[in-house]
Design a protein around this motif. Structure first.
Motif, PDB file in Angstrom:
ATOM      1  N   VAL A 128      -1.983  -9.727   1.818  1.00 29.41           N
ATOM      2  CA  VAL A 128      -3.025 -10.275   2.699  1.00 29.41           C
ATOM      3  C   VAL A 128      -4.284 -10.463   1.860  1.00 29.41           C
ATOM      4  O   VAL A 128      -4.517  -9.703   0.915  1.00 29.41           O
ATOM      5  CB  VAL A 128      -3.307  -9.376   3.938  1.00 29.41           C
ATOM      6  N   PRO A 129      -5.096 -11.488   2.177  1.00 28.23           N
ATOM      7  CA  PRO A 129      -6.271 -11.768   1.347  1.00 28.23           C
ATOM      8  C   PRO A 129      -7.140 -10.524   1.154  1.00 28.23           C
ATOM      9  O   PRO A 129      -7.390  -9.780   2.100  1.00 28.23           O
ATOM     10  CB  PRO A 129      -7.019 -12.846   2.139  1.00 28.23           C
ATOM     11  N   GLY A 130      -7.549 -10.295  -0.078  1.00 23.28           N
ATOM     12  CA  GLY A 130      -8.466  -9.196  -0.380  1.00 23.28           C
ATOM     13  C   GLY A 130      -7.785  -7.858  -0.594  1.00 23.28           C
ATOM     14  O   GLY A 130      -8.443  -6.889  -0.937  1.00 23.28           O
ATOM     15  N   ASN A 131      -6.450  -7.792  -0.401  1.00 19.48           N
ATOM     16  CA  ASN A 131      -5.769  -6.506  -0.578  1.00 19.48           C
ATOM     17  C   ASN A 131      -5.237  -6.357  -2.002  1.00 19.48           C
ATOM     18  O   ASN A 131      -4.491  -7.194  -2.481  1.00 19.48           O
ATOM     19  CB  ASN A 131      -4.610  -6.376   0.412  1.00 19.48           C
ATOM     20  N   VAL A 164      12.325  -3.017   3.025  1.00 20.10           N
ATOM     21  CA  VAL A 164      11.096  -2.412   3.543  1.00 20.10           C
ATOM     22  C   VAL A 164      10.377  -3.419   4.432  1.00 20.10           C
ATOM     23  O   VAL A 164      10.219  -4.581   4.061  1.00 20.10           O
ATOM     24  CB  VAL A 164      10.173  -1.973   2.376  1.00 20.10           C
ATOM     25  N   ILE A 165      10.000  -2.967   5.618  1.00 18.16           N
ATOM     26  CA  ILE A 165       9.275  -3.815   6.565  1.00 18.16           C
ATOM     27  C   ILE A 165       7.942  -3.132   6.871  1.00 18.16           C
ATOM     28  O   ILE A 165       7.919  -1.986   7.323  1.00 18.16           O
ATOM     29  CB  ILE A 165      10.080  -3.984   7.886  1.00 18.16           C
ATOM     30  N   ALA A 166       6.855  -3.823   6.617  1.00 22.23           N
ATOM     31  CA  ALA A 166       5.524  -3.290   6.924  1.00 22.23           C
ATOM     32  C   ALA A 166       5.155  -3.663   8.351  1.00 22.23           C
ATOM     33  O   ALA A 166       5.319  -4.816   8.753  1.00 22.23           O
ATOM     34  CB  ALA A 166       4.499  -3.862   5.942  1.00 22.23           C
ATOM     35  N   ALA A 167       4.655  -2.687   9.098  1.00 25.24           N
ATOM     36  CA  ALA A 167       4.190  -2.946  10.462  1.00 25.24           C
ATOM     37  C   ALA A 167       2.778  -2.368  10.575  1.00 25.24           C
ATOM     38  O   ALA A 167       2.592  -1.232  11.017  1.00 25.24           O
ATOM     39  CB  ALA A 167       5.144  -2.321  11.472  1.00 25.24           C
ATOM     40  N   PRO A 168       1.780  -3.137  10.121  1.00 24.05           N
ATOM     41  CA  PRO A 168       0.401  -2.634  10.117  1.00 24.05           C
ATOM     42  C   PRO A 168      -0.102  -2.327  11.532  1.00 24.05           C
ATOM     43  O   PRO A 168       0.517  -2.743  12.511  1.00 24.05           O
ATOM     44  CB  PRO A 168      -0.401  -3.795   9.509  1.00 24.05           C
ATOM     45  N   SER A 169      -1.221  -1.623  11.620  1.00 23.77           N
ATOM     46  CA  SER A 169      -1.782  -1.294  12.924  1.00 23.77           C
ATOM     47  C   SER A 169      -2.013  -2.576  13.713  1.00 23.77           C
ATOM     48  O   SER A 169      -2.243  -3.633  13.135  1.00 23.77           O
ATOM     49  CB  SER A 169      -3.094  -0.531  12.756  1.00 23.77           C
ATOM     50  N   SER A 170      -1.890  -2.463  15.014  1.00 22.60           N
ATOM     51  CA  SER A 170      -2.096  -3.528  16.008  1.00 22.60           C
ATOM     52  C   SER A 170      -0.957  -4.543  16.082  1.00 22.60           C
ATOM     53  O   SER A 170      -1.011  -5.452  16.894  1.00 22.60           O
ATOM     54  CB  SER A 170      -3.452  -4.238  15.836  1.00 22.60           C
ATOM     55  N   THR A 171       0.098  -4.359  15.275  1.00 22.60           N
ATOM     56  CA  THR A 171       1.229  -5.287  15.397  1.00 22.60           C
ATOM     57  C   THR A 171       2.186  -4.819  16.486  1.00 22.60           C
ATOM     58  O   THR A 171       2.326  -3.627  16.740  1.00 22.60           O
ATOM     59  CB  THR A 171       2.041  -5.390  14.081  1.00 22.60           C
ATOM     60  N   SER A 172       2.865  -5.782  17.121  1.00 22.53           N
ATOM     61  CA  SER A 172       3.961  -5.433  18.019  1.00 22.53           C
ATOM     62  C   SER A 172       5.225  -5.350  17.170  1.00 22.53           C
ATOM     63  O   SER A 172       5.357  -6.066  16.170  1.00 22.53           O
ATOM     64  CB  SER A 172       4.113  -6.494  19.102  1.00 22.53           C
ATOM     65  N   GLN A 173       6.115  -4.425  17.531  1.00 20.37           N
ATOM     66  CA  GLN A 173       7.308  -4.173  16.712  1.00 20.37           C
ATOM     67  C   GLN A 173       8.536  -4.117  17.596  1.00 20.37           C
ATOM     68  O   GLN A 173       8.596  -3.307  18.517  1.00 20.37           O
ATOM     69  CB  GLN A 173       7.147  -2.833  15.977  1.00 20.37           C
ATOM     70  N   TYR A 176      -3.748  -3.273  -3.191  1.00 18.88           N
ATOM     71  CA  TYR A 176      -2.790  -2.205  -3.438  1.00 18.88           C
ATOM     72  C   TYR A 176      -1.953  -1.781  -2.226  1.00 18.88           C
ATOM     73  O   TYR A 176      -0.729  -1.770  -2.319  1.00 18.88           O
ATOM     74  CB  TYR A 176      -3.548  -1.013  -4.043  1.00 18.88           C
ATOM     75  N   PRO A 177      -2.590  -1.414  -1.088  1.00 18.26           N
ATOM     76  CA  PRO A 177      -1.796  -0.794  -0.020  1.00 18.26           C
ATOM     77  C   PRO A 177      -0.694  -1.689   0.560  1.00 18.26           C
ATOM     78  O   PRO A 177      -0.744  -2.904   0.470  1.00 18.26           O
ATOM     79  CB  PRO A 177      -2.831  -0.481   1.068  1.00 18.26           C
ATOM     80  N   THR A 178       0.299  -1.015   1.170  1.00 21.71           N
ATOM     81  CA  THR A 178       1.339  -1.716   1.927  1.00 21.71           C
ATOM     82  C   THR A 178       0.860  -1.875   3.368  1.00 21.71           C
ATOM     83  O   THR A 178       0.996  -2.949   3.965  1.00 21.71           O
ATOM     84  CB  THR A 178       2.667  -0.920   1.860  1.00 21.71           C
ATOM     85  N   VAL A 179       0.310  -0.799   3.926  1.00 22.39           N
ATOM     86  CA  VAL A 179      -0.416  -0.822   5.199  1.00 22.39           C
ATOM     87  C   VAL A 179      -1.689   0.000   4.936  1.00 22.39           C
ATOM     88  O   VAL A 179      -1.802   0.612   3.873  1.00 22.39           O
ATOM     89  CB  VAL A 179       0.437  -0.259   6.371  1.00 22.39           C
ATOM     90  N   THR A 180      -2.631   0.037   5.866  1.00 20.91           N
ATOM     91  CA  THR A 180      -3.968   0.559   5.557  1.00 20.91           C
ATOM     92  C   THR A 180      -3.971   1.924   4.854  1.00 20.91           C
ATOM     93  O   THR A 180      -4.662   2.103   3.857  1.00 20.91           O
ATOM     94  CB  THR A 180      -4.815   0.658   6.853  1.00 20.91           C
ATOM     95  N   THR A 181      -3.179   2.879   5.353  1.00 19.83           N
ATOM     96  CA  THR A 181      -3.250   4.247   4.819  1.00 19.83           C
ATOM     97  C   THR A 181      -2.117   4.585   3.853  1.00 19.83           C
ATOM     98  O   THR A 181      -2.149   5.646   3.219  1.00 19.83           O
ATOM     99  CB  THR A 181      -3.201   5.261   5.976  1.00 19.83           C
ATOM    100  N   LEU A 182      -1.103   3.735   3.779  1.00 17.47           N
ATOM    101  CA  LEU A 182       0.124   4.076   3.035  1.00 17.47           C
ATOM    102  C   LEU A 182       0.523   3.001   2.030  1.00 17.47           C
ATOM    103  O   LEU A 182       0.269   1.810   2.252  1.00 17.47           O
ATOM    104  CB  LEU A 182       1.296   4.250   4.026  1.00 17.47           C
ATOM    105  N   VAL A 183       1.178   3.467   0.969  1.00 20.61           N
ATOM    106  CA  VAL A 183       1.748   2.521   0.007  1.00 20.61           C
ATOM    107  C   VAL A 183       3.229   2.858  -0.143  1.00 20.61           C
ATOM    108  O   VAL A 183       3.622   4.022  -0.016  1.00 20.61           O
ATOM    109  CB  VAL A 183       1.008   2.587  -1.351  1.00 20.61           C
ATOM    110  N   SER A 184       4.030   1.847  -0.362  1.00 16.17           N
ATOM    111  CA  SER A 184       5.440   2.099  -0.668  1.00 16.17           C
ATOM    112  C   SER A 184       5.784   1.386  -1.965  1.00 16.17           C
ATOM    113  O   SER A 184       5.099   0.441  -2.369  1.00 16.17           O
ATOM    114  CB  SER A 184       6.352   1.664   0.474  1.00 16.17           C
ATOM    115  N   ALA A 185       6.836   1.869  -2.614  1.00 13.01           N
ATOM    116  CA  ALA A 185       7.191   1.340  -3.933  1.00 13.01           C
ATOM    117  C   ALA A 185       8.665   1.610  -4.191  1.00 13.01           C
ATOM    118  O   ALA A 185       9.191   2.631  -3.755  1.00 13.01           O
ATOM    119  CB  ALA A 185       6.355   2.029  -5.009  1.00 13.01           C
TER     120      ALA A 185
END
Ligand code: 1HN
Length: 258
Positions: free
Chosen positions: A19-22, A217-226, A24-33
């Motif tokens: 996402v623009p400006g990101n 790996v599927i990222a589901a950031p905050s505020s997304t419906s899953q 490192y993170p995968t979602v706001t508080t977490l990273v996966s690798a």
């Protein structure tokens, strides 16, 4: 194959969310690798304040993670914890490369500031203690057994937690879906990352559908419906910052999100 574990602390492919400006993170508080350790290689022991866990994608007998001086077998689909400040290194005494997915709260640690890191004085902690029953290991066979005993939440959908919570900031939930069954998460403040432990499923995140199979790996950031739907019986691992959000009193639904 060009960068070995003497050149790099870890052979990691970081899943930086594009996402623009990101950075490192995968979602706001977490990273996966994704991580790979070749046959005969070690990834040297270190410790850091960030909390970590791993999901084993591929490993042959002889693949160990060494946590606080004990060798913990890494078997396919196991989940292994290395909490804040626990020593950890990886030793591949098998004949095949070992692959797994790391999940860490590094973005949170960076944001708050207390990122501390130390190398162990030994390359990898030397020990003859093998601890398959370590509290740091959730063997897949045990997870499958617990789910078989759990009751359905909705038809074809069962769920358990690994640990209570697994780590101070991170909750782990395993969802079992029977073929054709589905489960959903309403938009909320939680940051989530999923991986498929076994089987195949379709993930619809904010209306966009992805096919996911083992170790995707599927990222589901905050505020997304899953919404997840199983194409065959499947086991999903959900890694989320639920304990953190609960502690802060910030776990809440987000109305009006897509
Ligand atoms: C780390 O220490 C490991 O110990 C894996 O295997 C991935 C990603 C960011 C920061 C530290 C490991 C990591 C990491």
């Amino acid at each position: 194959r060009f960068v070995n574990t003497e050149l790099a602390e870890r052979r990691n492919l970081i899943l930086n969310n594009p996402v623009p400006g990101n950075f490192y993170p995968t979602v706001t508080t977490l990273v996966s690798a994704y991580q790979m350790v070749k046959a005969g290689e070690v990834a040297r022991s270190h410790r850091h304040t960030a909390n970590a866990l791993r999901f084993v994608a591929q490993a042959e007998p002889g693949m160990f993670t060494v946590v606080d001086g004990k060798k913990i077998p890494m078997e396919p689909s196991d989940v292994l914890l290395t909490p804040n400040w626990a020593w950890h290194g990886h030793a591949n005494e098998s004949k095949a490369s070992g692959y797994w997915i790391d999940f860490l709260d590094v973005p949170l640690t960076h944001l708050l500031g207390p990122m501390f890191f130390e190398h162990h004085e030994e390359m990898v902690e030397h020990t003859d203690i093998i601890a398959p029953d370590s509290p740091a290991r959730f063997a897949f066979s045990e997870t499958v057994r617990r789910l078989a005993e759990a009751s359905n939440i909705t038809p074809g959908h069962r769920e358990i937690a690994l640990g209570d919570p697994a780590l101070t900031t991170i909750a782990l939930n395993v969802v079992r879906l029977e073929k054709g069954a589905s489960f959903s998460m309403e938009p909320s403040t939680l940051s989530c990352i999923y991986t498929v432990m076994q089987g195949r499923a379709e993930a619809t995140i904010d209306g966009v559908t992805f096919n996911a199979s083992r170790a995707d790996v599927i990222a589901a950031p905050s505020s997304t419906s899953q919404l997840w739907r199983a194409e065959e019986e499947c086991y999903l691992l959900r890694v989320s910052d639920e304990p953190l959000m609960r502690f802060l009193g910030w776990l809440r639904p987000i109305e009006g999100a897509r």
